[in-house]
Design a protein around this motif. Sequence first.
Motif, PDB file in Angstrom:
ATOM      1  N   THR A  65       0.879  -1.171   0.000  1.00  0.00           N
ATOM      2  CA  THR A  65       0.000   0.000   0.000  1.00  0.00           C
ATOM      3  C   THR A  65       0.913   1.216   0.000  1.00  0.00           C
ATOM      4  O   THR A  65       1.399   1.659   1.040  1.00  0.00           O
ATOM      5  CB  THR A  65      -0.926   0.020   1.228  1.00  0.00           C
ATOM      6  N   ASN A  66       1.171   1.737  -1.171  1.00  0.00           N
ATOM      7  CA  ASN A  66       2.228   2.745  -1.325  1.00  0.00           C
ATOM      8  C   ASN A  66       1.632   4.151  -1.284  1.00  0.00           C
ATOM      9  O   ASN A  66       1.580   4.862  -2.282  1.00  0.00           O
ATOM     10  CB  ASN A  66       2.986   2.505  -2.632  1.00  0.00           C
ATOM     11  N   THR A  67       1.153   4.553  -0.090  1.00  0.00           N
ATOM     12  CA  THR A  67       0.616   5.897   0.085  1.00  0.00           C
ATOM     13  C   THR A  67       1.408   6.617   1.165  1.00  0.00           C
ATOM     14  O   THR A  67       2.004   5.999   2.055  1.00  0.00           O
ATOM     15  CB  THR A  67      -0.861   5.839   0.496  1.00  0.00           C
ATOM     16  N   GLY A  68       1.391   7.929   1.111  1.00  0.00           N
ATOM     17  CA  GLY A  68       2.057   8.732   2.134  1.00  0.00           C
ATOM     18  C   GLY A  68       3.561   8.610   2.123  1.00  0.00           C
ATOM     19  O   GLY A  68       4.207   8.870   3.143  1.00  0.00           O
ATOM     20  N   GLY A  69       4.144   8.185   0.993  1.00  0.00           N
ATOM     21  CA  GLY A  69       5.594   8.047   0.941  1.00  0.00           C
ATOM     22  C   GLY A  69       6.105   6.854   1.714  1.00  0.00           C
ATOM     23  O   GLY A  69       7.207   6.890   2.273  1.00  0.00           O
ATOM     24  N   CYS A  70       5.350   5.766   1.733  1.00  0.00           N
ATOM     25  CA  CYS A  70       5.718   4.580   2.513  1.00  0.00           C
ATOM     26  C   CYS A  70       7.062   4.015   2.061  1.00  0.00           C
ATOM     27  O   CYS A  70       7.340   3.894   0.871  1.00  0.00           O
ATOM     28  CB  CYS A  70       4.628   3.519   2.381  1.00  0.00           C
ATOM     29  N   VAL A  71       7.888   3.674   3.054  1.00  0.00           N
ATOM     30  CA  VAL A  71       9.181   3.040   2.810  1.00  0.00           C
ATOM     31  C   VAL A  71       9.216   1.732   3.584  1.00  0.00           C
ATOM     32  O   VAL A  71       8.968   1.711   4.785  1.00  0.00           O
ATOM     33  CB  VAL A  71      10.340   3.955   3.270  1.00  0.00           C
TER      34      VAL A  71
END
Length: 993
Positions: free
Chosen positions: A459-465
């Motif tokens: 879930t690649n939201t909010g700049g997920c690392v």
Amino acid sequence: MLSSTAVFAQDAEDDAADQTIVVTGSLIRNPNLEQANPVNVTTSDAIELKQSNTAEEVLREVPGIVPNIGTAVNNGNGGSSYVDLRGLGSNRNIVLLDGNRIVPADLQGRVDLNNIPLALVSRVDALTGAAVTTYGADAITGVVNFVTKKDFAGIDLSLGEQITQQGDGNYLRADLTIGANFDDGRGNAVLSVGYQESDPVYQGGRDFSVFGIDSYTGTLGGSGTTVPSRITGTRGLIAGTTTPNTDGTVANGGTRQVDPATGLARSSYAFFNFNPYNIFQTPFKRYNIFAQANYEVSDAVEVYTRGLFSKNTIDTIIAPSGSFGGSVTMNLNNPYMPATLRSQFCAFNTATGGAYVPLYSPAVCAAAATATGPSDPNYRTVTFNLSRRAVEVGPRISNYTSTVFDYRVGARGAITSSIDWDLSASYGESDKVQAIKNYTLQSRWRQALLANNTTTCITNTGGCVPVNPFGPAGSISAAAADFLSDDSTTQVKTSLAQVRAVVSGDLGFSSPGASEPIGFALGAEYRNYTARQASDILSKTPGELGGAGGAAPDIFGAYKVYEGYGEIVAPLLEDKPFFKSLTLEAGARFSSQKIDGGGTNNDWTYKVGLSWEPVDDLKIRGNYARAVRAPNIAELFSPVSTGLTSLAADPCAGAAPTTNANLRAVCIAQGAPVGTIGSILNPTAAQANSTGGGNLALAPEKATTWTVGAVFQPQFLPGFSLSVDYCNIKVTDEIGAPTSGDVIAACFGSPAPSGVTAASATDPLCTAIRRNPVTGGLDGDPATTLGLPQTLSNSGRLKTSGIDLIANYANDLGFAKWSSGFVLNYAISQTFNANVNSPLNFDRECVGYYSANCGFTGSMQPKWQWSWRNTFTFGKLDASILWRHISGMQQEPDDIIQVAPAYTGPLPVGFGYREGETVNFGKIGAYDWFDLTLRFNVNDNLTFTAAVQNLFDKDPPVVGSSIGSTSYNSGNTYPSTYDALGRRFAVSARIKF
């Protein structure tokens, strides 16, 4: 420090204008009357000699005042400092400025001592009990009144600097006071401005606190939220192999630590040493302005005003955030999951009985390891509790910025030659913002642990690392650390509007046996309190901020108070045989509290006192009062939420439930999974979850206080005075919550933990305790683990009694002038009963004892405590030494029964400080400190002062960090009670014109 009998000479100059004396504890002004109540007085001279910087430091040295939240409290400091009279709680006294209330700083209605303008304080009066008719029905334990200098004229500039012998904890203070008389002395105005700044003292900077130590085992301890990660939800291994243990009779779950080198989750684990991050002195910065003025409009009317503004900034610093046992889900094809750990997850036993049923078969597990993503039919996830300290993010910092203003205006004058009037109104606001930094968010841990590669989250939201939770310190990248953490704010705003009218004087006639007229005072007050707590979404989401200890919900409440009161002081006999004087004091007050959205509390309070002088040298006095304390805004309006409490031992921990069938049933009934029985751990860092909140149905507390004593001023020894007073306070219908020990004992009984015999697995006192649904423990995610029920009620009872002795002597020795002041408190008893209606109905004695349960209102209450200052004046030089003493303390007997005896044995290897020395954490010997001050009066305008505090650099006692409440038992000692900073040097210069 002086007794109430000595204060008249001390402040004679202040009151010379009208030749009347205003004594704390009475509204009646009369030059010839002394009250029946004992008052402990600290003068401005004593404050200067001690080189005190804040009001909280001044009061900490007064025997009978128990240290409360102040600069020595780090974890639990909410950005304010409070006073606790007699150890019955900081919410059961009133703090006054020149006899008037000022705006409180929190939802409990407490005044922040950091806002007191110490530079302009003439004296500090501490009055125990009997203040209810004078200042308010809620003065159960008494009042602390800061009396400012009146009619100040001139310029007073002081600069001071302090530093510890270790070279840390620098403290800078500067104060400037300017005052002047005008219009031929009819008016006076004064302005005082001040600035203070202090640096932190880290626990890592003292040998005795570099490493945390467990108070009950004597081993190096700390937090279970550590690095490398600890996880719950994996099955153990066959000893000496990497093969999962498939024996169905071996308990599931448990908590294990991941070995970064092998990827295995082993049953042995190491704690995280959080001590070096914590501090003994909170960084503090303050700007304050205080101004007051008065003007005689005519011979009959004087107007006056007073304004206070203060801006304080306090930082609390604690160890890094992380995932504190929060539930997370991770995909088996995650690139950061070691193959050996994946096998352990797959081998987890899903059965609740003896049969072994793996979570995933070896084939399914192998296929899941190579899945391409959630759409792949071989994709699998595992859910477990993760305890990982995010050291890469840095320490948690709570920055509290408080802005306070309080303004009063009034007029006073004479109705007749013997009757005066005084009418005043005031308004104040306090705005405290907590900005917390470097906290990781549990929702972002959950997001960052679902990844198919090292660069992109599923879930690649909010700049997920993506995050590697299983590596050593440093394995979380800077980008991942930045994604995990965020800042959050909570704001607390309070206001107080009040109007006060008093008519006082004498009736113009006396009783038949006396010549002094009967004095009286009549008054009325109106007060309007409002308080609000507003939090952002992060702060009010349970379990979101890693290690925040619970949510900070939105709160709003208000109430109004209407009061009317009267007092009389009636001389009954004068100049009769064996009756040099006999004086009666009496007063009554009616209080009506109207709660917004709630009901109305109406109560009467009263006092009666008698003072008898059989001869000139001796005065005998006594006082009886009834008080009430209506619930405050926090107690009325706080919603139910889950936070932290202190608890060192859990009866369900360890092997005890495996050998005691009844105990096992109780633990399971409280929510512990069957598979965790035998592997439950004690609460990490001795902190368990606790759930409680406010209650609009709360009724006022009721209290009775009485004192009896004597004052001896022998004519054959001029300059000497001695007062001895006995005090007794009893609070019924106490508003409070049971201690953690009370909650445990109510269910599990005693002795504990080895011989636990619980009442029943269906007993509500047992099932009210709610456990972690994964680990079975009492700590973890507050969203799923409610822990101990500690709700507020009117079921408690508090009692305390003690003796105060105050002696003063001054004499000219020829070669020097000598003044001596001795103040002693003997605490006879201090008991707390959490619920007088419960089966566990007992009064917990806490005088001379320490434990988590004996921190229910504040820090330690020693049996004996004294302070003795001797000052010698050699011309222009003053040499003064202060001797502070507290008697020995020991572990609370009920703590031994309910938890375990404190550790006795050698300090562990690796501890460093006194390593290998035999200690007993269950006992603390008597402690003595000495402070030396030299003051050189160059001339009438210039004074230099140098002081050495803790002259002999005495270390505090080491008792470990898990035997008391977290706020007061920190750094292996009790830093609010014992000096943890060591020897300190202070210098100051004062210029007066």
